[in-house]
Design a protein around this motif. Structure first.
Motif, PDB file in Angstrom:
ATOM      1  N   HIS A 164       0.900  -1.395  -0.012  1.00  8.47           N
ATOM      2  CA  HIS A 164      -0.011   0.023  -0.190  1.00  8.47           C
ATOM      3  C   HIS A 164       0.839   1.126  -0.067  1.00  8.47           C
ATOM      4  O   HIS A 164       0.279   2.371  -0.100  1.00  8.47           O
ATOM      5  N   ASP A 168       0.100   3.602  -7.740  1.00  4.90           N
ATOM      6  CA  ASP A 168      -0.469   2.776  -8.938  1.00  4.90           C
ATOM      7  C   ASP A 168       0.343   2.788  -9.958  1.00  4.90           C
ATOM      8  O   ASP A 168       0.010   1.752 -11.026  1.00  4.90           O
ATOM      9  N   TRP A 224      -1.964   3.974   0.337  1.00  5.00           N
ATOM     10  CA  TRP A 224      -3.231   3.934  -0.362  1.00  5.00           C
ATOM     11  C   TRP A 224      -4.119   2.877  -0.211  1.00  5.00           C
ATOM     12  O   TRP A 224      -3.768   1.531   0.105  1.00  5.00           O
ATOM     13  N   ARG A 226      -6.825   0.071  -0.803  1.00  4.41           N
ATOM     14  CA  ARG A 226      -7.364  -0.193  -2.096  1.00  4.41           C
ATOM     15  C   ARG A 226      -8.389  -1.183  -1.813  1.00  4.41           C
ATOM     16  O   ARG A 226      -8.744  -1.633  -0.878  1.00  4.41           O
ATOM     17  N   GLU A 230      -8.687  -5.264  -5.962  1.00  5.78           N
ATOM     18  CA  GLU A 230      -7.360  -4.660  -6.301  1.00  5.78           C
ATOM     19  C   GLU A 230      -6.341  -5.594  -5.564  1.00  5.78           C
ATOM     20  O   GLU A 230      -5.244  -5.712  -5.738  1.00  5.78           O
TER      21      GLU A 230
END
Length: 276
Positions: A164, A168, A224, A226, A230
């Motif tokens: 994380h 992306d 992040w 998700r 994902e």
């Protein structure tokens, strides 16, 4: 929650927070600087129970390694983004089941490197390599990794609270596909990742949004949350074991849960998968 990202550095910059040190501080450790604690203070202001989530991650590691070393018989472990030592360490758990188990820790944080190399004097089956997990080819070619493990036999790869912190644009599923392609047949992937549950858990989803904003607006600049889809994509090409990709407290718990989980403890998913 976590532990990697960025280029390998030759020195410690106390003015810049490190994901390894932030994670250690959330766990209650002492290996952090004011810059790290400032990030932790901001995160705790949003989610005071964040320490429980970090402890869920450590407990998941312990249960997963006990299972793999004690039940499956895996005796080789590659821990990417290993972070600072915290009781119990992976090698202690694995070697209790099998004293001959080999563990290679990899991290790009210079403070982690100092602690990791100190372990070499204590245990001949524990090794440390400096490496950036976003470059699998270079990491796996490190002599300590390439020669310290027997690549003709199954290996357990751990990516716990690391991905994380990978943006992306790096391509998280493609990144993990390169790792899985390199692993011998019969190897295992153990993974945990912070979770954006969306409509399946609106209360936790709102908290995830606030925490992600805090992570990204901090000097750390990564973290992040998700979706389940994902995160599941990281296991492509491997068979996920029961109970699947679940909240960490629900992955083979040591005992029955006494009460419902607080929203913050519903924001980290984990699972184990086997490469055929």
């Amino acid at each position: 929650m976590a532990r990697t990202g960025g280029a390998v550095s030759g020195g410690i910059d106390p003015e810049r927070p490190s994901s390894a040190r932030v994670y250690d501080a959330v766990l209650g450790g002492k290996d952090s600087y004011a810059s790290d604690r400032a990030v932790v203070d901001d995160l705790l202001a949003v989610a005071p129970g964040l320490g429980e989530l970090a402890r869920d991650n450590r407990a998941f590691l312990a249960r997963a390694v006990r299972y793999l070393a004690g039940t499956v018989g895996i005796d080789q472990f590659l821990d990417c983004g290993s972070g600072l030592p915290a009781e119990e360490n992976l090698h202690q758990i694995a070697q209790r089941a099998n004293p001959d188990a080999t563990v290679v820790y990899v991290d790009n944080d210079p403070m982690v490197a100092a602690h990791g190399r100190a372990l070499l004097t204590e245990n001949e089956n524990v090794r440390f390599a400096a490496g950036d997990l976003t470059d699998p080819a270079a990491l796996l070619a490190e002599p300590v990794v390439a020669r310290g493990l027997d690549w003709s036999r199954p290996i357990a790869l751990l990516q716990l609270s690391t991905l994380h912190h990978v943006p992306d644009e790096v391509g998280m599923p493609e990144l993990m596909a390169r790792y899985l392609d390199a692993l011998p047949p019969g190897s295992f992937l153990v993974l945990s990742h912070i979770f954006q549950p969306g409509a399946e858990d609106p209360e936790a989803a709102a908290l995830a949004e606030r925490l992600e904003a805090t992570f990204l607006n901090s000097a750390l600049g990564s973290g992040w949350f998700r979706t389940r889809e994902e995160i599941t994509a990281c296991f492509a090409g491997a068979e996920i074991f029961e109970p699947g990709l679940v909240v960490l407290a629900d992955w083979w718990p040591d005992g029955p849960r006494a009460e419902p989980l607080e929203p913050v403890r519903r924001l980290l998913l984990g699972g184990i998968a086997r490469k055929e």
